[in-house]
Design a protein around this motif. Structure first.
Motif, PDB file in Angstrom:
ATOM      1  N   GLU A 111       0.677  -1.572  -0.684  1.00 41.60           N
ATOM      2  CA  GLU A 111       0.183  -0.012  -0.201  1.00 41.60           C
ATOM      3  C   GLU A 111       0.592   1.357   0.161  1.00 41.60           C
ATOM      4  O   GLU A 111       0.841   2.658   0.234  1.00 41.60           O
ATOM      5  N   ALA A 112       2.002   1.202   0.361  1.00 41.95           N
ATOM      6  CA  ALA A 112       2.959   1.988   0.585  1.00 41.95           C
ATOM      7  C   ALA A 112       3.546   2.627  -1.283  1.00 41.95           C
ATOM      8  O   ALA A 112       3.794   3.391  -1.394  1.00 41.95           O
ATOM      9  N   LEU A 113       3.560   1.734  -1.953  1.00 41.85           N
ATOM     10  CA  LEU A 113       3.870   1.896  -3.610  1.00 41.85           C
ATOM     11  C   LEU A 113       3.515   2.878  -3.967  1.00 41.85           C
ATOM     12  O   LEU A 113       4.102   3.684  -4.504  1.00 41.85           O
ATOM     13  N   PRO A 114       2.162   3.021  -4.113  1.00 37.70           N
ATOM     14  CA  PRO A 114       1.849   4.366  -4.588  1.00 37.70           C
ATOM     15  C   PRO A 114       1.807   5.882  -4.485  1.00 37.70           C
ATOM     16  O   PRO A 114       2.677   6.252  -5.105  1.00 37.70           O
ATOM     17  N   THR A 115       2.537   5.852  -2.646  1.00 34.68           N
ATOM     18  CA  THR A 115       2.947   7.165  -1.747  1.00 34.68           C
ATOM     19  C   THR A 115       4.373   7.324  -2.231  1.00 34.68           C
ATOM     20  O   THR A 115       4.093   8.396  -3.193  1.00 34.68           O
ATOM     21  N   VAL A 116       5.015   5.997  -2.748  1.00 33.81           N
ATOM     22  CA  VAL A 116       6.262   6.134  -3.476  1.00 33.81           C
ATOM     23  C   VAL A 116       6.639   6.918  -5.167  1.00 33.81           C
ATOM     24  O   VAL A 116       7.455   7.683  -4.762  1.00 33.81           O
ATOM     25  N   THR A 117       5.560   6.029  -5.210  1.00 32.78           N
ATOM     26  CA  THR A 117       5.415   6.673  -7.140  1.00 32.78           C
ATOM     27  C   THR A 117       5.024   8.120  -7.037  1.00 32.78           C
ATOM     28  O   THR A 117       5.507   9.416  -7.827  1.00 32.78           O
ATOM     29  N   ALA A 118       4.272   8.714  -6.139  1.00 39.36           N
ATOM     30  CA  ALA A 118       3.541  10.014  -6.028  1.00 39.36           C
ATOM     31  C   ALA A 118       4.503  11.096  -5.831  1.00 39.36           C
ATOM     32  O   ALA A 118       4.918  12.392  -5.892  1.00 39.36           O
ATOM     33  N   ILE A 119       5.684  10.519  -4.899  1.00 38.64           N
ATOM     34  CA  ILE A 119       6.637  11.147  -4.023  1.00 38.64           C
ATOM     35  C   ILE A 119       7.738  12.113  -5.472  1.00 38.64           C
ATOM     36  O   ILE A 119       8.256  12.743  -5.657  1.00 38.64           O
ATOM     37  N   CYS A 120       8.022  10.921  -6.021  1.00 35.18           N
ATOM     38  CA  CYS A 120       8.874  10.842  -7.265  1.00 35.18           C
ATOM     39  C   CYS A 120       8.365  11.717  -8.033  1.00 35.18           C
ATOM     40  O   CYS A 120       9.438  11.941  -8.753  1.00 35.18           O
ATOM     41  N   ARG A 121       6.936  11.142  -8.692  1.00 36.41           N
ATOM     42  CA  ARG A 121       6.973  12.220  -9.185  1.00 36.41           C
ATOM     43  C   ARG A 121       6.658  13.771  -9.129  1.00 36.41           C
ATOM     44  O   ARG A 121       7.286  14.208  -9.972  1.00 36.41           O
ATOM     45  N   ALA A 122       6.239  14.086  -7.858  1.00 32.99           N
ATOM     46  CA  ALA A 122       6.476  15.377  -7.205  1.00 32.99           C
ATOM     47  C   ALA A 122       7.302  16.167  -7.192  1.00 32.99           C
ATOM     48  O   ALA A 122       8.165  17.413  -7.916  1.00 32.99           O
TER      49      ALA A 122
END
Length: 238
Positions: free
Chosen positions: A4-15
């Motif tokens: 469940e943390a993977l989408p958060t990691v992706t969002a942080i990287c993208r931002a």
């Protein structure tokens, strides 16, 4: 890491990538502290660190021990076929070079150095250890191993300067044929300490075995570059 943390990691990287690409986070600029970033993205330090580590692996940001995270500056173009020394190469790309001497002494040659320099067992060599900067940033740790027979008194010289120039001016020795070996590696303790990063950080190791204008093997260099600091680019002529 939990799925469940993977989408958060992706969002942080993208931002963060968007901020870097837009110039809002400029090259060599310092990122906010991890606590501040974790509050900004409403996530845990563990999840944030995973995102930062992914961006570091891509060469977009880097971390210095006890200083924090920074945006990586443009990579230095490195062409091993071009005969130039570090200061000349860096200045030629409108960047600012600097060299620090860590140590300079005569030491017993390891079996690997004996093999590189074609020396017999139990030989001694001059070892010069240096750290090198581009625009103030530590990017390269290098160990030079010299055959003492060709460079008497060199340890008494100012070794912050180009060895290439020193060889020519003091010993009338110029580089001839050179052999390069390049492999990805992890920084060992001395290299990591010199570059102020964690031991085991990714790096590019370049081994250079140098001959002079007479075909004699005169020295070898073990270079450890930060993995995000250079772009090796070679164009082979017709």
């Amino acid at each position: 890491m939990r799925d469940e943390a993977l989408p958060t990691v992706t969002a942080i990287c993208r931002a963060l990538i968007e901020q870097i690409d837009s110039g809002l986070l400029p090259a060599a600029g310092k990122l906010p502290a991890e606590r501040r970033l974790s509050e900004l993205f409403d996530t845990t330090r563990i999840t944030l660190r995973e995102a930062l580590t992914q961006l570091e692996a891509q060469g977009l940001i880097y971390r210095e021990e006890r200083r924090g995270w920074f945006v990586s500056p443009p990579r230095l173009l490195y062409n091993p076929l071009v005969r130039s020394h570090f200061h000349e190469m860096v200045a030629g790309q409108n960047r600012v070079p600097a060299t620090e001497v860590i140590s300079a002494r005569q030491v017993p040659a390891s079996p690997a150095i004996c093999a590189h320099l074609e020396l017999p067992a139990l030989s001694s060599v001059y070892q010069i250890r240096r750290a090198r900067r581009v625009d103030g940033r530590l990017v390269l740790y290098v160990e030079h191993y010299l055959n003492p027979a060709y460079f008497p008194g060199i340890l008494d010289c100012d070794l912050r300067q180009s060895l290439t120039d020193l060889y020519a001016s003091r010993y009338d020795i110029r580089y001839g044929r050179v052999r390069f070996d390049m492999v990805p590696t992890a920084l060992h303790g001395e290299a990591a300490a010199a570059l102020r990063v964690a031991e085991g950080s990714p790096a590019l190791r370049i081994t250079r075995i140098n001959r002079d204008q007479h075909g004699r093997i005169i020295d070898c260099d073990l270079e450890f570059w930060r993995h995000d600091a250079i772009h090796v680019s070679v164009e082979v002529p017709d």
